[in-house]
Design an enzyme around this catalytic site. Structure first.
Site, PDB file in Angstrom:
ATOM      1  N   TYR A 194      66.168  94.907  57.053  1.00 33.44           N
ATOM      2  CA  TYR A 194      65.581  94.055  56.024  1.00 33.44           C
ATOM      3  C   TYR A 194      66.612  93.659  54.969  1.00 33.44           C
ATOM      4  O   TYR A 194      67.446  94.466  54.566  1.00 33.44           O
ATOM      5  CB  TYR A 194      64.407  94.762  55.338  1.00 33.44           C
ATOM      6  N   TRP A 249      67.908  89.875  52.341  1.00 32.75           N
ATOM      7  CA  TRP A 249      67.956  88.420  52.207  1.00 32.75           C
ATOM      8  C   TRP A 249      69.199  87.811  52.834  1.00 32.75           C
ATOM      9  O   TRP A 249      69.297  86.593  52.945  1.00 32.75           O
ATOM     10  CB  TRP A 249      67.864  88.033  50.732  1.00 32.75           C
TER      11      TRP A 249
END
Length: 773
Positions: free
Chosen positions: A114, A116
Site C-alpha cells: 500500500y 501512493w
C-alpha cells in the site's frame, strides 16, 4: 511566459510544473501556467534529488546476506548493509521468490504494498509489482485504502457503490449556484486539496471556497480544529468531542423527526428501512431516545445549538460534507452511514447544491466540474491467489498466521507470510501502533523493497533495490481524477545505479524465465504510447476528443473538455429511481440494510448506531486525557519528502510540532517551543509545543508524515525522536465489517522533557560495509 512554456513538464500528486534544468540537476520547478494555486510541496525535492539520502546501489542487510533468509530478523533497522551488483541482487530476489513459492506457495508472498507511489500512469510502482508477481503465480493482496476503508466497505451496502459517487460528488459550480448552507464534518481542509492521486493540472479548491464566501452560502465547520475551514470563509465553528460525529448526527435526526422536518415523500420513494432506523432513534429498541440533549452529553456541544443546526439544515438547501478522516476512527462505518441518513431525511439528495458529499478538499478532485478521463491502466494480469487482507491488518497478518478474521460478512484466514515485497509505499508511515508493527516485522523470512531513499522502510528491509524518481524517467500523467493529461519529461539521469521499477522487475523476471510475459516485448516508451492510445480508443467510444499521440508528445499536455451540465451526485437516481436504480438489493438508499443486519455483527448492525470508542473504556481517559488527532500534513504528501527542505522548514528545532489549546498548555506548565514527550501505553514520541486556541481544549494535533526514528532501533517500543504519531495510535479494526484503521481514536498525555535529547537521525543513511567486513 513564452520562454517558460518551452521548459519541459513534469507532474506529481501535488501538481504539474515546468522544470529548469542545468548541470545535471533540476534547479527549479515552476508552476504550470494553467494552475492558479500551485502547491509549494514540489520545492521539497530540489535539495534531495541526490545526496546521502539517495540509495546509490542495490543493498542487502548484512546478516541476511551472510546467513540467509530469516536470519537475525530482530536486527532489521540496526544491521548495516552491503552493496551488491544488480546481477547479484536479481539472483538473490529470484532465488528467494522461487524458494518460497515452491516450498510454501504464492500465498506466502505478501505484496499489498500500500502507498501512493508517484504520479505517472506507467511507472506506477504497485502496478509494476503486481504485474510481475502475477507472472510467477500471484501473491496475497490487500483490499481497500487507509484513507477510507470503512466507507469503501460500508457505502456499497447503502448506495450500491462508493467510488462511483466519490468520483461524482456534486460540483462546486452547482454548489455556488444553489447551496445555502454548507455543513462540513471535518471541515474543508485546503492543505489536503493540494493533492490528487495520479497528478494535478490545476488546483481549484481554494478558488471555489473563496468564491463561496462572496455568495450567500453559510458554512458550519464541525471539527476540533478551527483551521479545517479557511478563516476568510467566516463560518460557524462547532467543536464537538472527537469521535462523536455519529451521536451529533443522531441528535440532528431526532430533532428533524420531532419537529416534523423530515421529507416523508422522499424517504418513501427513494429509501429502504427508515422505520427500523427511526425506532432506534426514538429509543424503542434500547430505551434511549437519541435526543439533542442525549447527543449534547456525548458531544459536549450545547443541545440548543444541535437543535438550531437541525432546523437550519431543514430550512435551507443544504450540502453535508463528511471528511474522509471520519472513517478513520473506531466504528468509522457509522458517521458516513448516519450522514447519508440525515441527508435522506432532509430529502435533498440528487438536488443541485444539496444532499451529501464525500470530503470536499480531501483531495483536489472532489467537487470538480470535469470530464472523467477514460484512463487505461497497466494490465496486471490475473492473480490466481485468493488470499487477501483488509489493508490495515498487516500486523495481524504477520503475527497471526492461519488465524481467522471477519470481513464484510465472511470469515477468512490469514496466510503464513514468508516474504513481504513493498514498492511505492511506506508502512512505517501509514500503519498504526508502530511498536506492534515492529514486532510483526520480525516474523517474515525476507523483506524486499524498491525505494529511492533511505527511509524507515528501506532501513528495515533485507534487500533494497534503488529506484528512480519521476524526475529521472519519462511517463504520462493520466488519471480518472483530473482532466489534464501531461507528458512527463525525463529531466535528469537516474541517480547512481537506480532503475525504474519496470527495469527492476524486468531484470528479476529475466532471472526467473518470465521476461517476455512481464514486458510483453515492449519497452517503457512502447508502454507509455500504448496506454495513451488505448485511452484514446476509449475516448472515441465515449465521443471525447484526444489529440494524436504525436500532437500530444509535441505540445506536452492537453485537457479534456469540461461537461456542459453541472455535476450533481445521484441526480439521475432522483429523476427516475426505477430506470436508474442503485446497485443495492432494494435498488434504493438502504437506511436499513438487511444484508448487513444478517451478518450478525454487534459492532456494526443493520442501520447507523452510536457505539462508544474503544479508547473511552476503563481508566484511559484519566491516564491519557488528551485526544490526539493525527491529520494530514500541509507540507508534504503523507511521509513523502519529509527529508526535503520544505517539510523540514516547518519543524521546530528539528522536531515535529504538536498543537494544543492554551488551557491544556497552562495546566501542564508548557510554553511555545517546549520539547515534550507525547505518550500512552503503546509508545511515545518527541514533539515541540505550539499553543493554538484554534484547537479544541482536550485535543492535541500532530500531523502524520515524520519518518519513524526510534531512540534505540533495537528496542521495539523505543521513543520516536522524529515525532511519528503512529507510535501512539491503536492497531484495531473499525469493526468486524470493514476492519479499517482507527488512527483518530487515540488518547495521550504530554509532559515536558527537561534533559537534552539525541538529534534526529531519521534522514541519515544506514552504515554501508564491504562484503567481507
Amino acid at each position: 511566459m513564452n520562454q517558460k512554456k518551452k521548459l519541459p513538464l513534469t507532474s506529481s500528486h501535488w501538481g504539474t510544473y515546468r522544470a529548469r534544468v542545468s548541470n545535471g540537476r533540476v534547479q527549479e520547478l515552476l508552476s504550470f501556467e494553467y494552475d492558479q494555486d500551485p502547491s509549494p510541496i514540489a520545492s521539497g525535492i530540489i535539495d534531495i534529488q541526490d545526496g546521502p539520502s539517495r540509495i546509490k546501489a542495490p543493498a542487502v542487510r548484512k546478516s541476511w546476506l551472510e546467513n540467509g533468509p530469516g536470519s537475525k530478523t530482530d536486527l532489521r533497522g540496526v544491521d548495516p548493509f552491503v552493496e551488491v551488483s544488480w546481477s547479484e541482487a536479481e539472483k538473490l530476489v529470484a532465488g528467494e521468490l522461487n524458494r518460497v513459492r515452491n516450498e510454501y506457495g504464492n500465498s506466502a508472498i505478501y505484496a499489498g504494498s500500500y502507498g501512493w507511489s508517484s504520479a505517472g500512469r506507467f511507472h506506477h510502482a504497485q502496478s509494476q509489482l503486481h504485474r510481475f508477481l502475477n507472472c510467477i503465480g500471484g501473491y496475497t493482496k490487500s483490499k481497500f485504502t487507509y484513507s477510507f476503508a470503512a466507507a469503501e466497505t460500508m457505502i456499497p451496502h447503502i448506495l450500491g457503490s462508493y467510488r462511483e459517487f466519490l468520483d461524482t460528488c456534486t460540483s462546486w459550480e452547482s454548489i455556488l449556484e444553489n447551496t445555502e448552507l454548507f455543513v462540513c464534518f471535518g471541515g474543508i481542509p485546503l492543505k489536503n486539496g493540494q493533492i490528487s492521486q495520479g497528478g494535478v493540472g490545476s488546483h481549484y479548491q481554494r478558488e471555489n471556497l473563496i468564491a463561496a464566501t462572496k455568495s450567500s452560502i453559510s458554512f458550519v465547520n464541525i471539527s476540533p480544529v478551527k483551521a479545517d475551514l479557511l478563516e476568510n470563509v467566516g463560518g460557524e465553528w462547532l467543536s464537538p468531542r472527537p469521535n462523536t460525529d455519529t451521536a451529533l448526527l443522531l441528535g440532528i435526526a431526532y430533532t428533524l423527526h420531532e419537529h416534523g422536518l423530515t421529507d416523508s415523500a422522499f424517504l418513501k420513494k427513494y429509501t429502504e428501512g427508515y422505520e427500523k432506523f427511526l425506532a432506534y432513534v426514538l429509543g424503542e429498541i434500547d430505551g434511549i431516545p437519541k435526543t439533542a440533549n442525549w447527543a449534547s452529553n456525548i458531544c459536549e456541544l450545547d443541545a440548543e445549538k444541535i437543535k438550531d443546526l437541525a432546523k437550519k439544515m431543514a430550512a435551507n438547501r443544504t450540502m453535508i460534507s463528511v471528511s474522509w478522516s471520519l472513517t478513520r476512527q473506531d466504528h468509522g462505518e457509522q458517521p458516513f452511514w448516519m450522514a447519508i441518513t440525515v441527508a435522506a431525511m432532509l430529502g435533498q439528495i440528487g438536488l443541485p447544491g444539496g444532499g451529501i458529499g464525500f470530503g470536499y478538499s480531501a483531495t483536489n478532485f472532489i467537487g470538480g466540474q470535469f470530464t472523467i478521463p477514460p484512463a487505461v491502466a497497466l494490465p496486471q494480469g490475473k492473480n490466481p491467489v485468493r488470499s487477501f487482507i483488509p489493508v490495515a491488518r498487516i500486523s495481524d497478518l504477520l503475527l497471526c498466521p492461519n488465524e481467522k478474521f471477519d470481513f464484510d460478512g465472511k470469515a477468512y484466514t490469514y496466510p503464513d507470510t514468508k516474504i513481504v515485497y513493498w514498492a511505492g509505499g511506506n508502512p512505517f508511515h501509514h500503519h498504526q501502533d508502530l511498536g506492534r508493527l515492529m514486532q510483526a516485522w520480525q516474523k517474515p523470512d525476507t523483506i524486499i523493497c524498491n525505494e529511492w531513499c533511505w527511509n524507515s522502510l528501506a532501513k528495515r528491509s533485507d534487500i533494497v533495490l534503488p529506484c528512480s524518481t519521476p524526475l529521472e524517467r519519462e511517463d504520462v500523467a493520466l488519471t480518472p481524477r483530473d482532466p489534464y493529461v501531461v507528458k512527463m519529461s525525463k529531466l535528469t539521469e537516474p541517480y547512481g545505479e537506480s532503475k525504474s521499477d519496470f527495469e527492476i522487475f524486468k531484470g528479476i523476471a529475466c532471472a526467473m524465465g518470465v521476461e517476455t510475459e512481464f514486458t510483453a516485448e515492449k519497452n517503457s516508451d512502447d508502454w507509455i504510447k500504448w496506454l495513451y492510445m488505448e485511452t484514446r480508443k476509449n475516448a472515441v467510444t465515449l465521443g471525447l476528443e484526444m489529440p494524436s499521440y504525436e500532437e500530444f508528445d509535441d505540445k506536452g499536455w492537453f485537457k479534456f473538455s469540461d461537461p456542459k451540465e453541472k455535476i450533481v451526485m445521484l441526480e439521475d437516481f432522483r429523476k427516475d429511481p426505477i430506470k436508474n436504480r442503485l446497485k443495492t438489493p432494494s435498488g434504493r438508499i438502504e437506511i436499513y440494510s438487511e444484508v448487513v443486519a444478517n451478518f450478525g455483527y454487534q459492532d456494526c448492525p443493520g442501520h447507523a448506531v452510536w457505539r462508544e470508542p474503544c479508547e473511552w473504556l476503563g481508566n484511559n481517559q484519566t491516564k491519557f486525557p488528551l485526544h490526539l488527532i493525527s491529520n494530514q500534513p500541509d507540507n508534504k504528501l503523507h511521509s513523502q519528502l519529509d527529508h526535503g527542505s520544505y517539510s523540514r522548514a516547518s519543524k521546530i528545532d528539528g522536531r515535529e510540532p504538536i498543537r494544543i489549546n492554551s488551557l491544556d498548555a497552562t495546566k501542564r506548565n508548557l510554553k511555545p517551543n517546549d520539547l515534550v514527550l507525547v505518550f500512552n501505553d503503546r509508545g511515545s514520541c518527541l514533539a515541540a509545543v505550539v499553543v493554538d486556541d484554534g484547537i479544541r481544549s482536550g485535543v492535541a494535533l500532530m500531523s502524520t508524515g515524520a519518518w519513524y526514528d526510534p531512540l534505540d532501533p533495537s528496542i521495539v517500543n523505543s521513543t520516536c525522536k522524529n515525532g511519528n504519531p503512529n507510535v501512539l495510535t491503536p492497531d484495531k479494526g473499525t469493526s468486524s465489517l470493514a476492519q479499517g484503521p482507527i488512527a483518530h481514536t487515540c488518547l495521550v498525555e504530554i509532559k515536558l522533557v527537561n534533559e537534552p535529547m539525541p538529534k534526529v537521525t531519521a534522514y541519515d543513511p544506514p552504515k554501508i560495509v564491504r562484503k567481507d567486513g
